[in-house]
Design an enzyme around this catalytic site. Structure first.
Site, PDB file in Angstrom:
ATOM      1  N   GLY A  16      -1.767   2.088   7.029  1.00 51.21           N
ATOM      2  CA  GLY A  16      -1.684   3.491   6.517  1.00 51.21           C
ATOM      3  C   GLY A  16      -2.759   4.475   7.412  1.00 51.21           C
ATOM      4  O   GLY A  16      -2.740   4.817   8.117  1.00 51.21           O
ATOM      5  N   ARG A  17      -3.814   4.300   6.340  1.00 48.76           N
ATOM      6  CA  ARG A  17      -5.142   5.272   6.601  1.00 48.76           C
ATOM      7  C   ARG A  17      -5.563   4.943   7.851  1.00 48.76           C
ATOM      8  O   ARG A  17      -6.130   5.899   8.575  1.00 48.76           O
ATOM      9  CB  ARG A  17      -6.210   5.142   5.542  1.00 48.76           C
ATOM     10  CG  ARG A  17      -5.919   5.695   4.327  1.00 48.76           C
ATOM     11  CD  ARG A  17      -6.716   5.711   3.153  1.00 48.76           C
ATOM     12  NE  ARG A  17      -6.280   5.995   1.796  1.00 48.76           N
ATOM     13  CZ  ARG A  17      -5.597   5.249   0.978  1.00 48.76           C
ATOM     14  NH1 ARG A  17      -5.373   4.000   1.342  1.00 48.76           N
ATOM     15  NH2 ARG A  17      -5.114   5.764  -0.035  1.00 48.76           N
TER      16      ARG A  17
ATOM     17  N   ARG B  17      -2.260   4.973  -4.434  1.00 51.30           N
ATOM     18  CA  ARG B  17      -1.984   6.430  -4.623  1.00 51.30           C
ATOM     19  C   ARG B  17      -1.026   6.711  -5.893  1.00 51.30           C
ATOM     20  O   ARG B  17      -0.717   7.848  -6.172  1.00 51.30           O
ATOM     21  CB  ARG B  17      -1.618   7.148  -3.238  1.00 51.30           C
ATOM     22  CG  ARG B  17      -2.568   7.035  -2.446  1.00 51.30           C
ATOM     23  CD  ARG B  17      -2.111   7.232  -0.964  1.00 51.30           C
ATOM     24  NE  ARG B  17      -1.704   8.460  -0.812  1.00 51.30           N
ATOM     25  CZ  ARG B  17      -2.542   9.701  -0.409  1.00 51.30           C
ATOM     26  NH1 ARG B  17      -3.619   9.201  -0.013  1.00 51.30           N
ATOM     27  NH2 ARG B  17      -2.027  10.638  -0.072  1.00 51.30           N
TER      28      ARG B  17
ATOM     29  N   ARG C  53      -7.885  -3.613   7.160  1.00 49.24           N
ATOM     30  CA  ARG C  53      -8.800  -2.939   8.102  1.00 49.24           C
ATOM     31  C   ARG C  53      -9.499  -3.902   9.270  1.00 49.24           C
ATOM     32  O   ARG C  53     -10.146  -3.314  10.070  1.00 49.24           O
ATOM     33  CB  ARG C  53     -10.249  -2.440   7.373  1.00 49.24           C
ATOM     34  CG  ARG C  53      -9.737  -1.862   6.192  1.00 49.24           C
ATOM     35  CD  ARG C  53      -9.269  -0.227   6.595  1.00 49.24           C
ATOM     36  NE  ARG C  53      -8.897   0.486   5.435  1.00 49.24           N
ATOM     37  CZ  ARG C  53      -7.643   0.521   5.026  1.00 49.24           C
ATOM     38  NH1 ARG C  53      -6.762  -0.105   5.711  1.00 49.24           N
ATOM     39  NH2 ARG C  53      -7.394   1.638   3.910  1.00 49.24           N
TER      40      ARG C  53
ATOM     41  N   TYR D 267      -7.357  14.425   0.874  1.00 48.43           N
ATOM     42  CA  TYR D 267      -6.163  13.924   0.767  1.00 48.43           C
ATOM     43  C   TYR D 267      -5.842  12.691   1.299  1.00 48.43           C
ATOM     44  O   TYR D 267      -5.112  11.816   0.617  1.00 48.43           O
ATOM     45  CB  TYR D 267      -5.100  14.960   1.061  1.00 48.43           C
ATOM     46  CG  TYR D 267      -3.603  14.411   1.525  1.00 48.43           C
ATOM     47  CD1 TYR D 267      -3.020  14.128   0.362  1.00 48.43           C
ATOM     48  CD2 TYR D 267      -3.106  14.243   2.727  1.00 48.43           C
ATOM     49  CE1 TYR D 267      -1.596  13.841   0.148  1.00 48.43           C
ATOM     50  CE2 TYR D 267      -1.758  13.502   2.863  1.00 48.43           C
ATOM     51  CZ  TYR D 267      -0.994  13.617   1.621  1.00 48.43           C
ATOM     52  OH  TYR D 267       0.064  13.243   1.873  1.00 48.43           O
TER      53      TYR D 267
ATOM     54  N   HIS E 149       1.206   1.464  -2.561  1.00 43.35           N
ATOM     55  CA  HIS E 149       1.230   2.817  -2.056  1.00 43.35           C
ATOM     56  C   HIS E 149      -0.541   3.200  -1.545  1.00 43.35           C
ATOM     57  O   HIS E 149      -0.735   4.458  -1.850  1.00 43.35           O
ATOM     58  CB  HIS E 149       1.597   3.879  -2.937  1.00 43.35           C
ATOM     59  CG  HIS E 149       2.350   5.113  -2.480  1.00 43.35           C
ATOM     60  ND1 HIS E 149       3.557   5.365  -2.644  1.00 43.35           N
ATOM     61  CD2 HIS E 149       1.892   6.197  -1.754  1.00 43.35           C
ATOM     62  CE1 HIS E 149       3.948   6.475  -1.989  1.00 43.35           C
ATOM     63  NE2 HIS E 149       2.879   6.900  -1.314  1.00 43.35           N
TER      64      HIS E 149
ATOM     65  N   ASP F 214       1.215  -4.262   2.722  1.00 42.73           N
ATOM     66  CA  ASP F 214       0.069  -3.255   3.222  1.00 42.73           C
ATOM     67  C   ASP F 214      -0.719  -2.757   2.108  1.00 42.73           C
ATOM     68  O   ASP F 214      -0.715  -3.291   1.033  1.00 42.73           O
ATOM     69  CB  ASP F 214       0.712  -1.784   3.811  1.00 42.73           C
ATOM     70  CG  ASP F 214       1.326  -0.769   2.719  1.00 42.73           C
ATOM     71  OD1 ASP F 214       1.070  -1.070   1.486  1.00 42.73           O
ATOM     72  OD2 ASP F 214       2.013   0.097   3.221  1.00 42.73           O
ATOM     73  N   GLY F 215      -1.935  -2.366   2.348  1.00 46.81           N
ATOM     74  CA  GLY F 215      -2.923  -1.936   1.640  1.00 46.81           C
ATOM     75  C   GLY F 215      -4.222  -2.572   1.753  1.00 46.81           C
ATOM     76  O   GLY F 215      -4.537  -3.732   1.619  1.00 46.81           O
ATOM     77  N   GLY F 216      -5.207  -1.723   2.316  1.00 45.29           N
ATOM     78  CA  GLY F 216      -6.561  -2.286   2.719  1.00 45.29           C
ATOM     79  C   GLY F 216      -6.929  -3.158   3.841  1.00 45.29           C
ATOM     80  O   GLY F 216      -7.688  -3.650   4.086  1.00 45.29           O
TER      81      GLY F 216
END
Ligand SMILES: Cc1cc2nc3c(=O)[nH]c(=O)nc-3n(C[C@H](O)[C@H](O)[C@H](O)COP(=O)(O)O)c2cc1C
Ligand SMILES: CC(C)CC(=O)C(=O)O
Length: 359
Positions: A306-307, A255, A287, A24, A252, A283-285
């Site tokens: 996010g992640r 997603r 790291r 998820y 997102h 945001d997005g990727g």
């Protein structure tokens, strides 16, 4: 082994998480092209540092919608933190507040916004929380949740507009993961009419949401409004004309609509459209600290993650989130130093160049 970077935190989180919940968090829409593109697009960008500038050690702090953040890295809203760790959003809120940065609390949190705010208040005198909203066709509920966010002390509304329908996640389909496990609730949804109180199934992601709803939000709240997920330059321009206060350039995390462009690739187009009239976040990727500096160079005032936060939370609760945020802070400071910059505002467009093949 102690993780030394965000990717190693993901590996640790994967070991600790129920594989269905890992899927998820990690998963994305359909072929997962966009989620991969978010990361690989940063690889295609090279940093071209300046030298011999005699720059001071970098100070990382930035101001976002009147709030001070200790670094140009904030927390993207992500749902269901209790799946990652029993301390859930309470742990995330403490780590963000202690780091002196902004947490965007998700409407679909597993801890109520009042409790998230109380937790942040335990570790910082003046923590900044923003509240992410999925506008509900039930306008009574939408207004009530905005009031709750205001009363809890949230300082901006982050309205997610990339979700006129739920993204199709084939990992979740395969795992038959469509609801929270027994005992977990979306604690902000207990007042939403039409189903079991607190069930995520009550949330309506509706294609009927329009600029009129944004105008209505503007009428009912004095809070600044951040639009999350408008990628088309024409929408970015409309947002500025409608009085939106900031844009969070986001797909997102891949997603929603698969095959959307990587956010870092789209950022220059959005920046060109808004012409500096409102601040941009991305945001997005993200790291690495190098990713942060590339985003600043291409027009972002700050980035959001996010992640990485979820990996820290799953690996080690509050301490894990703290470690992830501090790693990104240290990497960003180091990258700025190596680029000859004494802070985020010294980062200019010319420090980034597209390269034809991957390094
Ligand atoms: C597990 C998960 C849950 C998310 N939940 C929300 C949400 O409730 N609302 C929202 O606007 N975005 C949500 N997002 C998207 C994030 O806010 C953000 O745009 C994305 O994660 C950024 O990409 P990154 O994970 O590569 O950093 C979610 C993302 C993930 C991974
Ligand atoms: C339940 C979803 C709507 C939460 C979300 O935004 C996501 O998982 O990306």
């Amino acid at each position: 082994m102690d993780p030394v970077n965000v990717r190693e935190f993901e590996a640790l989180a994967r070991e600790r998480l129920d594989p269905v919940h890992y899927d998820y968090f990690a998963g994305a829409a359909q072929d997962e092209i966009t989620v991969r593109a978010n990361e690989s697009a940063f690889v295609r960008l090279a940093l071209v540092p300046r030298v011999l500038r005699g720059a001071a050690a970098p100070a990382l702090d930035v101001t976002l919608l009147g709030a001070d953040a200790s670094m140009p890295i904030v927390l993207s809203p992500t749902a269901f933190h209790r799946l990652a760790h029993p301390d859930a959003e309470r742990a995330t809120a403490r780590a963000a507040a202690a780091a002196g940065t902004i947490m965007i609390a998700a409407m679909l949190s597993t801890v109520a916004i009042e409790d998230i705010a109380a937790e942040a208040g335990k570790v910082a005198a003046d923590p900044t929380l923003w509240f992410q909203l999925y506008v509900q066709p039930d306008l009574g509920f939408t207004e009530a949740i905005v009031r709750r966010a205001e009363a809890a002390g949230c300082r901006a509304l982050v309205v997610t507009v990339d979700s006129p329908a739920l993204g199709r996640h084939e990992r979740n389909d395969r795992n038959a993961f469509h609801d929270l496990p027994a005992g977990m609730r979306c604690e902000n949804l207990r007042e939403l009419r039409g189903g079991e109180p607190g069930s995520v199934r009550q949330v309506v992601l509706s294609p009927e949401i329009s600029w009129r709803h944004l105008d209505r939000l503007r009428e009912i709240t004095p809070l600044p409004i951040v639009l999350k997920g408008a990628l088309h330059p024409l929408d970015a321009r409309l947002a500025v004309e409608r009085g939106i206060d900031a844009l969070l350039v986001s797909n997102h995390g891949g997603r929603q609509l698969d095959t959307m462009p990587a956010t870092i690739d789209q950022l220059p187009f959005v920046a060109e459209a808004v012409e500096g009239r409102v601040p941009l976040l991305l945001d997005g990727g993200v790291r690495r600290g190098t990713d942060v500096v590339k985003a600043l160079a291409l027009g972002a005032r700050a980035v959001a993650v996010g992640r990485p936060v979820l990996w820290g939370l799953a690996a080690d609760g509050e301490a894990g989130v703290t470690r992830v945020l501090e790693m990104l802070r240290a990497e960003t400071a180091h990258t700025l130093t190596l680029c000859g910059c004494d802070g985020p505002s010294a980062v200019t467009r010319d420090l980034v160049r597209e390269v034809r093949c991957c390094h």
